[in-house]
Write an enzyme that holds these catalytic residues in place. Structure first.
Site, PDB file in Angstrom:
ATOM      1  N   GLY A 168      11.116  -4.729  -6.779  1.00  0.00           N
ATOM      2  CA  GLY A 168       9.989  -5.450  -7.367  1.00  0.00           C
ATOM      3  C   GLY A 168      10.109  -6.942  -7.089  1.00  0.00           C
ATOM      4  O   GLY A 168       9.793  -7.425  -6.000  1.00  0.00           O
ATOM      5  N   GLY A 169      10.606  -7.675  -8.061  1.00  0.00           N
ATOM      6  CA  GLY A 169      10.662  -9.139  -7.984  1.00  0.00           C
ATOM      7  C   GLY A 169      11.256  -9.684  -6.694  1.00  0.00           C
ATOM      8  O   GLY A 169      10.709 -10.623  -6.095  1.00  0.00           O
ATOM      9  N   GLU A 186       5.329   1.932 -14.911  1.00  0.00           N
ATOM     10  CA  GLU A 186       4.247   1.062 -15.407  1.00  0.00           C
ATOM     11  C   GLU A 186       2.920   1.822 -15.423  1.00  0.00           C
ATOM     12  O   GLU A 186       2.079   1.601 -16.293  1.00  0.00           O
ATOM     13  CB  GLU A 186       4.168  -0.223 -14.559  1.00  0.00           C
ATOM     14  CG  GLU A 186       5.346  -1.141 -14.872  1.00  0.00           C
ATOM     15  CD  GLU A 186       5.709  -2.119 -13.764  1.00  0.00           C
ATOM     16  OE1 GLU A 186       4.929  -2.321 -12.817  1.00  0.00           O
ATOM     17  OE2 GLU A 186       6.826  -2.675 -13.850  1.00  0.00           O
ATOM     18  N   GLU A 237      14.165   4.810 -11.065  1.00  0.00           N
ATOM     19  CA  GLU A 237      13.950   3.472 -11.602  1.00  0.00           C
ATOM     20  C   GLU A 237      14.121   3.500 -13.122  1.00  0.00           C
ATOM     21  O   GLU A 237      13.140   3.770 -13.852  1.00  0.00           O
ATOM     22  CB  GLU A 237      12.532   2.981 -11.261  1.00  0.00           C
ATOM     23  CG  GLU A 237      12.264   2.893  -9.777  1.00  0.00           C
ATOM     24  CD  GLU A 237      11.205   1.837  -9.460  1.00  0.00           C
ATOM     25  OE1 GLU A 237      11.488   0.965  -8.642  1.00  0.00           O
ATOM     26  OE2 GLU A 237      10.109   1.883 -10.057  1.00  0.00           O
ATOM     27  N   SER A 242      15.656  -4.255 -10.919  1.00  0.00           N
ATOM     28  CA  SER A 242      16.415  -5.504 -10.757  1.00  0.00           C
ATOM     29  C   SER A 242      17.418  -5.439  -9.601  1.00  0.00           C
ATOM     30  O   SER A 242      18.509  -6.009  -9.682  1.00  0.00           O
ATOM     31  CB  SER A 242      17.119  -5.882 -12.067  1.00  0.00           C
ATOM     32  OG  SER A 242      16.179  -6.108 -13.088  1.00  0.00           O
ATOM     33  N   HIS A 274       5.056   5.602 -11.011  1.00  0.00           N
ATOM     34  CA  HIS A 274       5.809   4.423 -11.461  1.00  0.00           C
ATOM     35  C   HIS A 274       5.712   4.339 -12.990  1.00  0.00           C
ATOM     36  O   HIS A 274       4.660   4.638 -13.573  1.00  0.00           O
ATOM     37  CB  HIS A 274       5.226   3.156 -10.822  1.00  0.00           C
ATOM     38  CG  HIS A 274       6.119   1.975 -10.987  1.00  0.00           C
ATOM     39  ND1 HIS A 274       6.214   1.291 -12.181  1.00  0.00           N
ATOM     40  CD2 HIS A 274       7.000   1.374 -10.140  1.00  0.00           C
ATOM     41  CE1 HIS A 274       7.105   0.314 -12.045  1.00  0.00           C
ATOM     42  NE2 HIS A 274       7.595   0.347 -10.814  1.00  0.00           N
ATOM     43  N   ASN A 333       7.657  -3.291  -3.782  1.00  0.00           N
ATOM     44  CA  ASN A 333       6.487  -3.044  -4.629  1.00  0.00           C
ATOM     45  C   ASN A 333       6.020  -4.396  -5.174  1.00  0.00           C
ATOM     46  O   ASN A 333       6.651  -4.951  -6.062  1.00  0.00           O
ATOM     47  CB  ASN A 333       6.869  -2.089  -5.769  1.00  0.00           C
ATOM     48  CG  ASN A 333       5.736  -1.852  -6.740  1.00  0.00           C
ATOM     49  OD1 ASN A 333       4.609  -2.287  -6.502  1.00  0.00           O
ATOM     50  ND2 ASN A 333       6.025  -1.154  -7.828  1.00  0.00           N
ATOM     51  N   TRP A 334       4.923  -4.874  -4.635  1.00  0.00           N
ATOM     52  CA  TRP A 334       4.450  -6.214  -5.035  1.00  0.00           C
ATOM     53  C   TRP A 334       3.774  -6.208  -6.399  1.00  0.00           C
ATOM     54  O   TRP A 334       3.476  -7.261  -6.944  1.00  0.00           O
ATOM     55  CB  TRP A 334       3.463  -6.757  -3.990  1.00  0.00           C
ATOM     56  CG  TRP A 334       4.047  -7.024  -2.636  1.00  0.00           C
ATOM     57  CD1 TRP A 334       5.343  -6.788  -2.205  1.00  0.00           C
ATOM     58  CD2 TRP A 334       3.362  -7.583  -1.501  1.00  0.00           C
ATOM     59  NE1 TRP A 334       5.486  -7.159  -0.889  1.00  0.00           N
ATOM     60  CE2 TRP A 334       4.275  -7.658  -0.435  1.00  0.00           C
ATOM     61  CE3 TRP A 334       2.054  -8.019  -1.295  1.00  0.00           C
ATOM     62  CZ2 TRP A 334       3.931  -8.152   0.826  1.00  0.00           C
ATOM     63  CZ3 TRP A 334       1.696  -8.515  -0.044  1.00  0.00           C
ATOM     64  CH2 TRP A 334       2.634  -8.581   1.001  1.00  0.00           C
ATOM     65  N   LYS A 335       3.449  -5.024  -6.907  1.00  0.00           N
ATOM     66  CA  LYS A 335       2.727  -4.912  -8.182  1.00  0.00           C
ATOM     67  C   LYS A 335       1.450  -5.779  -8.101  1.00  0.00           C
ATOM     68  O   LYS A 335       0.850  -5.849  -7.028  1.00  0.00           O
ATOM     69  CB  LYS A 335       3.658  -5.281  -9.336  1.00  0.00           C
ATOM     70  CG  LYS A 335       4.964  -4.455  -9.274  1.00  0.00           C
ATOM     71  CD  LYS A 335       5.858  -4.575 -10.461  1.00  0.00           C
ATOM     72  CE  LYS A 335       7.099  -3.724 -10.260  1.00  0.00           C
ATOM     73  NZ  LYS A 335       8.004  -3.731 -11.414  1.00  0.00           N
ATOM     74  N   GLY A 387      12.507  -5.295 -13.993  1.00  0.00           N
ATOM     75  CA  GLY A 387      12.035  -6.634 -14.337  1.00  0.00           C
ATOM     76  C   GLY A 387      12.831  -7.301 -15.448  1.00  0.00           C
ATOM     77  O   GLY A 387      12.421  -8.329 -15.977  1.00  0.00           O
TER      78      GLY A 387
END
Ligand code: 13P
Length: 253
Positions: free
Chosen positions: A234-235, A97, A167, A213, A95, A8-10, A173
């Protein structure tokens, strides 16, 4: 059942940077025995990546969300059907977010899931609890509620179109990861919920991804758990080397 490793590149990467990242992932890809690889770039790039991806690409495309509406006068929205028409086959829904920052209620998530499945997209449905909820021991109850609600319109015949991503918000993150045992405990619980809402065959066949993470240093342990079928990353998905290491961890699990 095949694992999924999804990135997920966000709201990261410009068009060309993303193109290079996908090329690097393809270039370094191990031969895939048991993993489906998906990336979810920002929406404006999806049609371009779908049209320009080489036929031999092993990377599938996902959107990070879709509209709750079908076509009509909804300025700025893009529908599930539009994604499908661009060559996109997956969409992330629910998600944290989106729920927390963009006001996506249970009703919105539930209706987005329905829209997406109706458009024949495969849904990566997210659930997860905040730190406060976990500290009050309310996490199992909350996850059960999130899933039951989001899947309200999804009959057993449609469950092949659903993957669950657990998640925990406190792990997203933050660098703090759920332990492999915490992930397994929740994934096992989710599978039990699916057994009672549907049946054990569907529960066994539904993939449950861990997100929060997740990185090469913890992936072996987390992906090694029996009810973990890969990760939503994510990251660590923003860099080809770490994303490829996660794919390899899935292959080795
Ligand atoms: P991080 O891997 O950066 O914690 O993000 C997880 C996530 O939100 C994936 O959807």
């Amino acid at each position: 059942m095949r694992n999924i490793v999804a990135g997920n590149w966000k709201s990261n990467k410009l068009l060309k940077e993303g193109e290079e990242l996908i090329a690097d992932i393809n270039h370094g890809m191990p031969s895939l025995r048991k993993t489906d690889v998906i990336v979810a770039p920002p929406a404006p790039y999806l049609a371009h990546y779908a049209a320009n991806g080489s036929k031999s690409s092993h990377v599938m495309l996902s959107a990070q969300q879709c509209s709750v509406n079908s076509a009509g006068a909804h300025t700025g929205e893009f529908t599930a059907e539009m994604l499908k028409s661009c060559g996109v086959n997956h969409v992330i829904i629910g998600h944290s977010e989106r729920r927390d920052r963009f006001g996506e209620t249970y009703e919105v998530v539930r209706n987005k899931v329905k829209e997406a499945v109706t458009a024949n997209l495969h849904v990566l449905l997210c659930c997860g609890e905040s730190l406060a909820v976990r500290e009050e021991q309310g996490h199992f109850e909350l996850i059960a509620e999130q899933l039951k609600d989001a899947l309200m319109h999804i009959g057993p015949e449609l469950m092949a179109n659903i993957t669950i991503a657990y998640e925990p918000i406190w792990a997203i993150g933050t660098g703090v990861t759920a332990t492999a045992d915490q992930a397994q405990e929740m994934h096992q619980f989710i599978r039990k919920q699916l057994t009672s809402s549907y049946d054990s065959k569907i529960a066994k066949a539904t993939r449950i991804l861990y997100g929060g993470s997740c990185k090469p240093s913890n992936a072996d342990e987390i992906f090694g758990k029996p009810d973990v079928n890969g990760g939503l990353i994510g990251g660590a998905a923003l860099d080809a080397e770490s994303f490829l290491a996660l794919i390899s961890a899935s292959e080795a699990s």
